[in-house]
Design a protein around this motif. Structure first.
Motif, PDB file in Angstrom:
ATOM      1  N   SER A 287       0.849  -1.183   0.000  1.00  0.00           N
ATOM      2  CA  SER A 287       0.000   0.000   0.000  1.00  0.00           C
ATOM      3  C   SER A 287       0.892   1.242   0.000  1.00  0.00           C
ATOM      4  O   SER A 287       2.112   1.150   0.153  1.00  0.00           O
ATOM      5  CB  SER A 287      -0.914  -0.001   1.219  1.00  0.00           C
ATOM      6  OG  SER A 287      -0.132   0.056   2.399  1.00  0.00           O
ATOM      7  N   GLU A 288       0.269   2.393  -0.182  1.00  0.00           N
ATOM      8  CA  GLU A 288       1.009   3.654  -0.174  1.00  0.00           C
ATOM      9  C   GLU A 288       0.153   4.702   0.510  1.00  0.00           C
ATOM     10  O   GLU A 288      -1.056   4.772   0.279  1.00  0.00           O
ATOM     11  CB  GLU A 288       1.328   4.078  -1.602  1.00  0.00           C
ATOM     12  CG  GLU A 288       2.069   5.385  -1.705  1.00  0.00           C
ATOM     13  CD  GLU A 288       2.510   5.676  -3.119  1.00  0.00           C
ATOM     14  OE1 GLU A 288       3.576   5.189  -3.526  1.00  0.00           O
ATOM     15  OE2 GLU A 288       1.760   6.404  -3.828  1.00  0.00           O
ATOM     16  N   THR A 289       0.777   5.508   1.349  1.00  0.00           N
ATOM     17  CA  THR A 289       0.089   6.595   2.026  1.00  0.00           C
ATOM     18  C   THR A 289       0.801   7.898   1.719  1.00  0.00           C
ATOM     19  O   THR A 289       2.030   7.961   1.786  1.00  0.00           O
ATOM     20  CB  THR A 289       0.085   6.367   3.554  1.00  0.00           C
ATOM     21  OG1 THR A 289      -0.560   5.127   3.840  1.00  0.00           O
ATOM     22  CG2 THR A 289      -0.636   7.487   4.279  1.00  0.00           C
TER      23      THR A 289
ATOM     24  N   CYS B   2      -4.316  13.725   3.416  1.00  0.00           N
ATOM     25  CA  CYS B   2      -3.777  12.390   3.628  1.00  0.00           C
ATOM     26  C   CYS B   2      -4.658  11.385   2.894  1.00  0.00           C
ATOM     27  O   CYS B   2      -5.888  11.509   2.914  1.00  0.00           O
ATOM     28  CB  CYS B   2      -3.731  12.077   5.127  1.00  0.00           C
ATOM     29  SG  CYS B   2      -2.988  10.482   5.525  1.00  0.00           S
ATOM     30  N   TYR B   3      -4.023  10.443   2.217  1.00  0.00           N
ATOM     31  CA  TYR B   3      -4.787   9.355   1.621  1.00  0.00           C
ATOM     32  C   TYR B   3      -3.937   8.092   1.635  1.00  0.00           C
ATOM     33  O   TYR B   3      -2.715   8.142   1.716  1.00  0.00           O
ATOM     34  CB  TYR B   3      -5.261   9.699   0.197  1.00  0.00           C
ATOM     35  CG  TYR B   3      -4.321   9.247  -0.903  1.00  0.00           C
ATOM     36  CD1 TYR B   3      -4.543   8.060  -1.585  1.00  0.00           C
ATOM     37  CD2 TYR B   3      -3.216  10.002  -1.245  1.00  0.00           C
ATOM     38  CE1 TYR B   3      -3.676   7.645  -2.587  1.00  0.00           C
ATOM     39  CE2 TYR B   3      -2.346   9.598  -2.244  1.00  0.00           C
ATOM     40  CZ  TYR B   3      -2.576   8.425  -2.912  1.00  0.00           C
ATOM     41  OH  TYR B   3      -1.726   8.018  -3.890  1.00  0.00           O
ATOM     42  N   ARG B   4      -4.603   6.960   1.569  1.00  0.00           N
ATOM     43  CA  ARG B   4      -3.930   5.667   1.513  1.00  0.00           C
ATOM     44  C   ARG B   4      -4.502   4.898   0.331  1.00  0.00           C
ATOM     45  O   ARG B   4      -5.713   4.839   0.137  1.00  0.00           O
ATOM     46  CB  ARG B   4      -4.156   4.876   2.799  1.00  0.00           C
ATOM     47  CG  ARG B   4      -3.480   3.514   2.787  1.00  0.00           C
ATOM     48  CD  ARG B   4      -3.749   2.762   4.090  1.00  0.00           C
ATOM     49  NE  ARG B   4      -3.092   1.485   4.095  1.00  0.00           N
ATOM     50  CZ  ARG B   4      -3.583   0.368   3.559  1.00  0.00           C
ATOM     51  NH1 ARG B   4      -4.752   0.386   2.953  1.00  0.00           N
ATOM     52  NH2 ARG B   4      -2.910  -0.768   3.614  1.00  0.00           N
TER      53      ARG B   4
END
Length: 122
Positions: free
Chosen positions: A74-76, A111-113
């Motif tokens: 995943s990436e944040t 902010c997002y993931r």
């Protein structure tokens, strides 16, 4: 095959306790604007074999990030300063989301993931 960044764009952490100061961020911004890559990252993880890779990334307004995906990771993104647009694609290349980001005070998404398996670019 690993996507290994250009060594000129990496400030590598070597400490078990990694602390980032405003001065370090300002130095990274100055360093990014002074090179042809227009970006730099401060790795919070100590090496490529760490199971979790965390980093602070500086992109100036001329930075191009080609669409890419992270298989199994995943990436944040968490914006500290500035603004950027994130474009997310499905596996067929169709745009499925466009996220306008800014810092906390901007009123935009800060902010997002993203779950694994999506192409994306900024």
């Amino acid at each position: 095959m690993r996507n290994v960044p250009d060594p000129r764009e990496v400030i590598q952490n070597t400490e078990d306790i990694c602390k980032i100061s405003v001065e370090q961020i300002e130095n990274a911004i100055n360093q990014a604007s002074g090179q042809d890559l227009n970006k730099i990252r401060i790795n919070l993880h100590q090496n490529l074999d760490d199971s979790l890779h965390e980093m602070l990334i500086v992109h100036d307004q001329h930075t191009y990030v080609r669409p890419h995906l992270h298989e199994g990771k995943s990436e944040t993104f968490h914006m500290i300063s500035g603004e950027m647009t994130v474009v997310i694609f499905d596996l067929n290349g169709e745009v499925i989301d466009v996220i306008e980001m800014g810092d906390y005070g901007s009123g935009k998404v800060f902010c997002y993931r993203l779950a694994p398996g999506y192409y994306h670019t900024v």
